[in-house]
Design an enzyme around this catalytic site. Sequence first.
Site, PDB file in Angstrom:
ATOM      1  N   ASP A  64    -144.937  80.944 -81.523  1.00 37.95           N
ATOM      2  CA  ASP A  64    -143.739  81.535 -80.926  1.00 37.95           C
ATOM      3  C   ASP A  64    -142.851  80.419 -80.393  1.00 37.95           C
ATOM      4  OD1 ASP A  64    -142.080  83.473 -79.196  1.00 37.95           O
ATOM      5  OD2 ASP A  64    -143.559  84.820 -80.074  1.00 37.95           O
ATOM      6  N   HIS A 122    -139.414  84.057 -74.807  1.00 35.61           N
ATOM      7  CA  HIS A 122    -140.164  85.010 -75.633  1.00 35.61           C
ATOM      8  C   HIS A 122    -141.658  84.706 -75.698  1.00 35.61           C
ATOM      9  CE1 HIS A 122    -141.152  87.097 -79.527  1.00 35.61           C
ATOM     10  NE2 HIS A 122    -140.258  87.958 -79.085  1.00 35.61           N
ATOM     11  N   SER A 127    -142.329  93.085 -80.621  1.00 34.78           N
ATOM     12  CA  SER A 127    -142.835  91.781 -80.179  1.00 34.78           C
ATOM     13  C   SER A 127    -143.838  91.940 -79.049  1.00 34.78           C
ATOM     14  CB  SER A 127    -141.687  90.901 -79.680  1.00 34.78           C
ATOM     15  OG  SER A 127    -141.097  90.177 -80.711  1.00 34.78           O
TER      16      SER A 127
END
Length: 642
Positions: A171, A232, A402
């Site tokens: 990520d 994220h 996600s």
Amino acid sequence: MRLRPLIVCSIALALLPFSAPAYADDPPAAPSPTVSQDVPQEPPQETPQEEVPQQEPQEPQEKVEDGLGIDGETERAVVELTDPAQNTPVASQAMTESVDVVLQPQSQSFMVVEGTAEELAALAEDPRVTSIHRDRMYSPAEIGPNLTLIGADKAHAANHTGTGQAVAVLDTGVDLDHPWLAGRIVAEACFSAVEPGVESLCPNGTTEQIGPGAADAMTGKCLADGVNLCEHGTHVAGIAAGTGGVAPGAKIVPVQVFSRVNDADTCFGESSCLLAFESSLRLAMDYVAGLSEPIAAVNLSLGGQLSEGECDTSEEASIFKPKIDALLAKNIATVVAAGNEFFEGASYPACISSAVAVGANDNGDAIADFSNRGAIVDLFAPGVDVQSSVPDNQTAVHSGTSMATPHVAGALALMKSAAPDKPMADLINQLKTTGRPYVYDANGAQVTTPRLDLAAALTGAAQQPPVTQTPTAPDPTGSSGPSPEPEDPAAPEPEPSAEPVPLPTVTVTVTVTPKPAAVVCTRASKASAKMEAKTWAVEIHRSSGKISDTTLNCYLKLIGKSSKVFPELTKASSLGKAYRVLKNTKTSRARLDSALLTAWLNWAHGTNGTTTMTAAEKVRLSGKSSAAALKKATTNVLKKAK
């Protein structure tokens, strides 16, 4: 610069530091296991081998991906080689012919170059080169009660916390000293591609870094206008294996795979965004495969082109499916976000059969109003208003597939910790057979997809009864869907489990400025009558139509994920550029571009079916298409696209 983002929810990232990692060999081309098949535990017995006739060698032009560099610009491309030993000699030859070699991993049978169509065609004449294709880019999916809903609290109370296992999170890196994550990092790396306008997110500033600090999400390159673009990954890692996550006893292997792109056209109007190059993801997956640490799952909360069914035979899958299969053969699952487009299917690479594709549900046990769904989705998991860690020692609430994906990755860490010798394919199947069935219609048929239930999978609880679902799309101009929201500083901590859990207690104080909720970017649920190019031009031109600019920009993002012409060949990432494409009919290619963009806009506006557009795009991407072929493709798109 020609980029093709793969999107699973709606963000983009890429990173990787440098320092000789232990890479796994590229897997053989033999048939590979799917998630429903057992992984062989013993080598097969030797059998007499038949002589296989030699295949005719490919013509040089057949090695180059259609449309690569046909507009005369320099393209970033992956050059596949016959074996790793050819890397240095082929790279040396390429450089003597003025081809820029930008990545040359010595242990891999590929390199990355930048060159014109003519230069790439000349390179394809080398018999040591097997194929040349774009170095595609991927973007991450958008971003309490979730753990209770899936029975994680009951699993924790039964001492199932994931001890002895790890989750690899490919990520945007993580906040390494966050209270939810501190002490859990056992290995880290960064693979972050660079080119003009694209910067590495590796802390050392190079394209690769291995070792402590390599996946740090608190570097200066992660910051833009006071916002951490790398948030994220920290949120995803916290859900999977943080203090407040699904597998609080498991370790974490963060790998930065995103790069910072400073180009408003590529970032759909934003000055900067994060995207992951295919080459970075390939190196990251090999890095994970070569680790000695016991890893249960690789988490990929990112994605790209949409597919109604399995995409194993696609060009993209030919690169990643062997790597997913190689990980599965090592009892490591690859868990991928299905996407946030309210689509009956999944985005790439979740559409690969041996990946575990994850959709999102809300805390009311209903399919999230943004989630992709269908027979290709393996599991649903909570993905609405999920609280987890974010950089600078804070927590926040985000939504998206996600967020659903790390629930499943963490669940597999619990499963493998409880049964370390059980094949991963069996553990995946156990989650699927014990999950709560969601029953709904997709692609004209009734579909049943299980929702993750760890109480049933690990504690012997009875399977919950089926739930009939009627997926409802969000208002594309409204405020539903994936939306990052800061945690209220005054909000109470979640109630602890009634039974003690052997985990440390961490209190995090949060002080943040509330931000407006982001609007979900998804296709319209129902289509009006199809609109012609001139009508779409009115809609797009200076807010002169009835559809909001926010919705139109969302449609262009979806088209950028699903089309190979836009933006790889023709730029249409902004309203101004899209308007010019719609209005330009001076040449046969321009007329086909206008027709294709019109058809894709109608698709984003709710019209189903992409078969005709896909066929026409093959004609457009070919450098050999005649004017008659282009005209026929244009006619087909205008008349038959539905």
